[in-house]
Design a protein around this motif. Structure first.
Motif, PDB file in Angstrom:
ATOM      1  N   GLU A 187     -94.677  67.376  26.872  1.00  0.00           N
ATOM      2  CA  GLU A 187     -95.511  66.207  27.144  1.00  0.00           C
ATOM      3  C   GLU A 187     -96.954  66.567  27.457  1.00  0.00           C
ATOM      4  O   GLU A 187     -97.815  65.700  27.484  1.00  0.00           O
ATOM      5  CB  GLU A 187     -94.920  65.408  28.289  1.00  0.00           C
ATOM      6  CG  GLU A 187     -94.929  66.136  29.617  1.00  0.00           C
ATOM      7  CD  GLU A 187     -94.399  65.271  30.741  1.00  0.00           C
ATOM      8  OE1 GLU A 187     -94.923  65.400  31.862  1.00  0.00           O
ATOM      9  OE2 GLU A 187     -93.476  64.467  30.510  1.00  0.00           O
ATOM     10  N   ASN A 188     -97.252  67.854  27.697  1.00  0.00           N
ATOM     11  CA  ASN A 188     -98.626  68.290  27.916  1.00  0.00           C
ATOM     12  C   ASN A 188     -99.378  68.530  26.621  1.00  0.00           C
ATOM     13  O   ASN A 188    -100.578  68.815  26.646  1.00  0.00           O
ATOM     14  CB  ASN A 188     -98.652  69.581  28.738  1.00  0.00           C
ATOM     15  CG  ASN A 188     -98.190  69.379  30.156  1.00  0.00           C
ATOM     16  OD1 ASN A 188     -98.355  68.301  30.714  1.00  0.00           O
ATOM     17  ND2 ASN A 188     -97.594  70.396  30.727  1.00  0.00           N
ATOM     18  N   GLY A 189     -98.680  68.452  25.476  1.00  0.00           N
ATOM     19  CA  GLY A 189     -99.300  68.753  24.195  1.00  0.00           C
ATOM     20  C   GLY A 189     -99.217  70.220  23.825  1.00  0.00           C
ATOM     21  O   GLY A 189     -99.962  70.688  22.955  1.00  0.00           O
ATOM     22  N   ASP A 190     -98.296  70.964  24.464  1.00  0.00           N
ATOM     23  CA  ASP A 190     -98.100  72.383  24.168  1.00  0.00           C
ATOM     24  C   ASP A 190     -96.973  72.555  23.158  1.00  0.00           C
ATOM     25  O   ASP A 190     -95.916  71.918  23.289  1.00  0.00           O
ATOM     26  CB  ASP A 190     -97.726  73.161  25.430  1.00  0.00           C
ATOM     27  CG  ASP A 190     -98.794  73.101  26.503  1.00  0.00           C
ATOM     28  OD1 ASP A 190     -99.976  72.907  26.142  1.00  0.00           O
ATOM     29  OD2 ASP A 190     -98.443  73.258  27.682  1.00  0.00           O
ATOM     30  N   LEU A 191     -97.184  73.438  22.186  1.00  0.00           N
ATOM     31  CA  LEU A 191     -96.105  73.873  21.305  1.00  0.00           C
ATOM     32  C   LEU A 191     -95.586  75.196  21.854  1.00  0.00           C
ATOM     33  O   LEU A 191     -96.335  76.173  21.973  1.00  0.00           O
ATOM     34  CB  LEU A 191     -96.594  74.051  19.874  1.00  0.00           C
ATOM     35  CG  LEU A 191     -95.543  74.583  18.883  1.00  0.00           C
ATOM     36  CD1 LEU A 191     -94.401  73.592  18.729  1.00  0.00           C
ATOM     37  CD2 LEU A 191     -96.176  74.889  17.532  1.00  0.00           C
ATOM     38  N   VAL A 192     -94.302  75.217  22.196  1.00  0.00           N
ATOM     39  CA  VAL A 192     -93.685  76.396  22.789  1.00  0.00           C
ATOM     40  C   VAL A 192     -92.551  76.851  21.866  1.00  0.00           C
ATOM     41  O   VAL A 192     -91.709  76.047  21.473  1.00  0.00           O
ATOM     42  CB  VAL A 192     -93.125  76.100  24.193  1.00  0.00           C
ATOM     43  CG1 VAL A 192     -92.732  77.393  24.893  1.00  0.00           C
ATOM     44  CG2 VAL A 192     -94.133  75.322  25.032  1.00  0.00           C
ATOM     45  N   ILE A 193     -92.542  78.122  21.506  1.00  0.00           N
ATOM     46  CA  ILE A 193     -91.471  78.675  20.681  1.00  0.00           C
ATOM     47  C   ILE A 193     -90.544  79.466  21.601  1.00  0.00           C
ATOM     48  O   ILE A 193     -90.985  80.355  22.328  1.00  0.00           O
ATOM     49  CB  ILE A 193     -92.030  79.575  19.567  1.00  0.00           C
ATOM     50  CG1 ILE A 193     -92.982  78.766  18.680  1.00  0.00           C
ATOM     51  CG2 ILE A 193     -90.886  80.145  18.724  1.00  0.00           C
ATOM     52  CD1 ILE A 193     -93.647  79.587  17.593  1.00  0.00           C
ATOM     53  N   VAL A 194     -89.242  79.134  21.573  1.00  0.00           N
ATOM     54  CA  VAL A 194     -88.288  79.748  22.498  1.00  0.00           C
ATOM     55  C   VAL A 194     -87.016  80.135  21.753  1.00  0.00           C
ATOM     56  O   VAL A 194     -86.785  79.716  20.609  1.00  0.00           O
ATOM     57  CB  VAL A 194     -87.929  78.789  23.659  1.00  0.00           C
ATOM     58  CG1 VAL A 194     -89.173  78.315  24.385  1.00  0.00           C
ATOM     59  CG2 VAL A 194     -87.113  77.601  23.154  1.00  0.00           C
ATOM     60  N   ARG A 195     -86.188  80.907  22.425  1.00  0.00           N
ATOM     61  CA  ARG A 195     -84.811  81.149  22.001  1.00  0.00           C
ATOM     62  C   ARG A 195     -83.890  80.715  23.131  1.00  0.00           C
ATOM     63  O   ARG A 195     -84.103  81.087  24.287  1.00  0.00           O
ATOM     64  CB  ARG A 195     -84.578  82.628  21.682  1.00  0.00           C
ATOM     65  CG  ARG A 195     -85.108  83.057  20.330  1.00  0.00           C
ATOM     66  CD  ARG A 195     -84.498  84.388  19.883  1.00  0.00           C
ATOM     67  NE  ARG A 195     -84.943  84.731  18.524  1.00  0.00           N
ATOM     68  CZ  ARG A 195     -85.930  85.574  18.263  1.00  0.00           C
ATOM     69  NH1 ARG A 195     -86.578  86.153  19.257  1.00  0.00           N
ATOM     70  NH2 ARG A 195     -86.276  85.840  17.022  1.00  0.00           N
ATOM     71  N   PHE A 196     -82.875  79.906  22.803  1.00  0.00           N
ATOM     72  CA  PHE A 196     -81.860  79.502  23.767  1.00  0.00           C
ATOM     73  C   PHE A 196     -80.610  80.352  23.566  1.00  0.00           C
ATOM     74  O   PHE A 196     -80.270  80.701  22.431  1.00  0.00           O
ATOM     75  CB  PHE A 196     -81.487  78.030  23.586  1.00  0.00           C
ATOM     76  CG  PHE A 196     -82.565  77.064  23.983  1.00  0.00           C
ATOM     77  CD1 PHE A 196     -83.005  76.990  25.295  1.00  0.00           C
ATOM     78  CD2 PHE A 196     -83.133  76.210  23.050  1.00  0.00           C
ATOM     79  CE1 PHE A 196     -83.994  76.094  25.669  1.00  0.00           C
ATOM     80  CE2 PHE A 196     -84.124  75.310  23.406  1.00  0.00           C
ATOM     81  CZ  PHE A 196     -84.553  75.250  24.726  1.00  0.00           C
ATOM     82  N   SER A 197     -79.934  80.650  24.656  1.00  0.00           N
ATOM     83  CA  SER A 197     -78.670  81.379  24.582  1.00  0.00           C
ATOM     84  C   SER A 197     -77.827  80.974  25.783  1.00  0.00           C
ATOM     85  O   SER A 197     -78.332  80.326  26.719  1.00  0.00           O
ATOM     86  CB  SER A 197     -78.913  82.891  24.598  1.00  0.00           C
ATOM     87  OG  SER A 197     -79.256  83.331  25.905  1.00  0.00           O
ATOM     88  N   PRO A 198     -76.550  81.355  25.821  1.00  0.00           N
ATOM     89  CA  PRO A 198     -75.726  81.045  26.994  1.00  0.00           C
ATOM     90  C   PRO A 198     -76.248  81.677  28.286  1.00  0.00           C
ATOM     91  O   PRO A 198     -75.857  81.257  29.368  1.00  0.00           O
ATOM     92  CB  PRO A 198     -74.352  81.621  26.618  1.00  0.00           C
ATOM     93  CG  PRO A 198     -74.333  81.587  25.118  1.00  0.00           C
ATOM     94  CD  PRO A 198     -75.741  81.897  24.705  1.00  0.00           C
ATOM     95  N   GLU A 199     -77.144  82.674  28.168  1.00  0.00           N
ATOM     96  CA  GLU A 199     -77.685  83.332  29.359  1.00  0.00           C
ATOM     97  C   GLU A 199     -78.971  82.684  29.865  1.00  0.00           C
ATOM     98  O   GLU A 199     -79.404  82.938  31.002  1.00  0.00           O
ATOM     99  CB  GLU A 199     -77.975  84.805  29.061  1.00  0.00           C
ATOM    100  CG  GLU A 199     -76.722  85.665  28.909  1.00  0.00           C
ATOM    101  CD  GLU A 199     -75.996  85.386  27.608  1.00  0.00           C
ATOM    102  OE1 GLU A 199     -76.675  85.249  26.569  1.00  0.00           O
ATOM    103  OE2 GLU A 199     -74.754  85.295  27.630  1.00  0.00           O
ATOM    104  N   GLY A 200     -79.617  81.866  29.051  1.00  0.00           N
ATOM    105  CA  GLY A 200     -80.865  81.252  29.456  1.00  0.00           C
ATOM    106  C   GLY A 200     -81.773  81.051  28.260  1.00  0.00           C
ATOM    107  O   GLY A 200     -81.315  81.011  27.122  1.00  0.00           O
ATOM    108  N   TYR A 201     -83.076  80.909  28.521  1.00  0.00           N
ATOM    109  CA  TYR A 201     -84.005  80.804  27.402  1.00  0.00           C
ATOM    110  C   TYR A 201     -85.133  81.806  27.589  1.00  0.00           C
ATOM    111  O   TYR A 201     -85.493  82.179  28.705  1.00  0.00           O
ATOM    112  CB  TYR A 201     -84.539  79.374  27.239  1.00  0.00           C
ATOM    113  CG  TYR A 201     -85.724  79.001  28.090  1.00  0.00           C
ATOM    114  CD1 TYR A 201     -87.028  79.212  27.655  1.00  0.00           C
ATOM    115  CD2 TYR A 201     -85.547  78.418  29.342  1.00  0.00           C
ATOM    116  CE1 TYR A 201     -88.121  78.870  28.436  1.00  0.00           C
ATOM    117  CE2 TYR A 201     -86.629  78.062  30.134  1.00  0.00           C
ATOM    118  CZ  TYR A 201     -87.913  78.294  29.673  1.00  0.00           C
ATOM    119  OH  TYR A 201     -88.987  77.961  30.452  1.00  0.00           O
TER     120      TYR A 201
END
Length: 268
Positions: A187-201
């Protein structure tokens, strides 16, 4: 209601609720050897025959005044999640348009202290952000911007993390899967690239692309808990429009402008 697209004639109507229907989208899925029209509304989750409007099944699960996040289907899983009632997971039948409840969170599971909520004991309460089901796990964002990972088969919460979005009330972001990564436009206008996994992101990259210009119009969070004091005011500037991805480009808009951004490394 269903209409003939050529004439506009009404074909059928169903589920006379007498309340606001909410903001989430209708969806048609292929499951149980049948096409099913899936609708989550303030009374519960319904499956209809899209040709006739006949109700295949309805599972009571109040979505609050106006459910926002879309129902999510993955293989035999069908998930709904809302701020007021938490989440419910259905298991779709393989041979008929039916489903059974795998698990359901109840508002009574919330922990209260002197009548004031101090924590959410259940797994996920999405407000605006539609969760993801990836294999046997769920990844979603709660109303204060916390990101959570859950087991899809039991609803057990595996982890919680902050920092992907703001910590304000009614926080929102849009999750878009791209291979083994996820593009999150917050909602701040940021594009964030992440990886999700069962351990976290894991956050891989972040850049600010568009300034927020829309006021939420909400008042202050109610006092009484450390979490509410920490998260502060709900009324703030946000970007709520969903991003559009095509041909290695990203289209974004706020209330003042529309921009196109290249995601192709060759352009930089």
């Amino acid at each position: 209601m269903a209409f003939d697209k050529h004439t506009g004639e009404e074909v059928w109507r169903a589920l006379e609720l007498g309340t606001e229907m909410g903001y989430r989208q209708l969806s048609i899925i292929e499951a149980g050897s049948a096409r099913q029209l899936i609708l989550w509304h303030p009374r519960g989750l319904s499956s209809l025959d899209p040709e006739t409007g006949a109700v295949n099944r309805e599972e009571p699960f109040r979505g609050g005044q106006a459910p926002i996040a879309d129902p999510v289907r993955s293989d035999s899983f069908l998930l709904v999640s809302g701020f007021y009632t938490g989440s419910m997971m259905m298991r779709l039948s393989p041979d008929r348009p039916a489903a059974t409840v795998l698990w359901k969170e109840e508002r009574s599971n919330r922990i209260l202290e002197n009548g004031v909520e101090v924590s959410e004991a259940y797994g996920l309460h999405s407000n605006i952000t539609t969760p993801l089901i990836v294999g046997t796990h769920i990844y979603g964002m709660c109303s204060h911007g916390q990101v959570r990972g859950l087991r899809a088969d039991t609803g057990e919460r595996l982890w919680e993390a902050e920092g992907l979005n703001t910590g304000n009330r009614w926080a929102s972001a849009h999750f878009v899967q791209h291979g083994d990564r996820y593009f999150v436009f917050n909602e701040n206008g940021d594009l964030v690239i992440v990886r999700f996994s069962p351990e976290g992101y894991v956050e891989l990259d972040r850049t600010h692309l568009l300034d927020p210009t829309t006021r939420t119009g909400y008042g202050t969070s109610r006092p009484g808990t450390q979490a509410r004091r920490r998260h502060g005011r709900s009324d703030r500037l946000v970007v709520w429009a969903h991003p559009a991805f095509a041909n290695r480009h990203l289209m974004l808009r706020n209330d003042k402008e529309i921009i196109r951004v290249s995601l192709d490394a060759a352009d930089y």
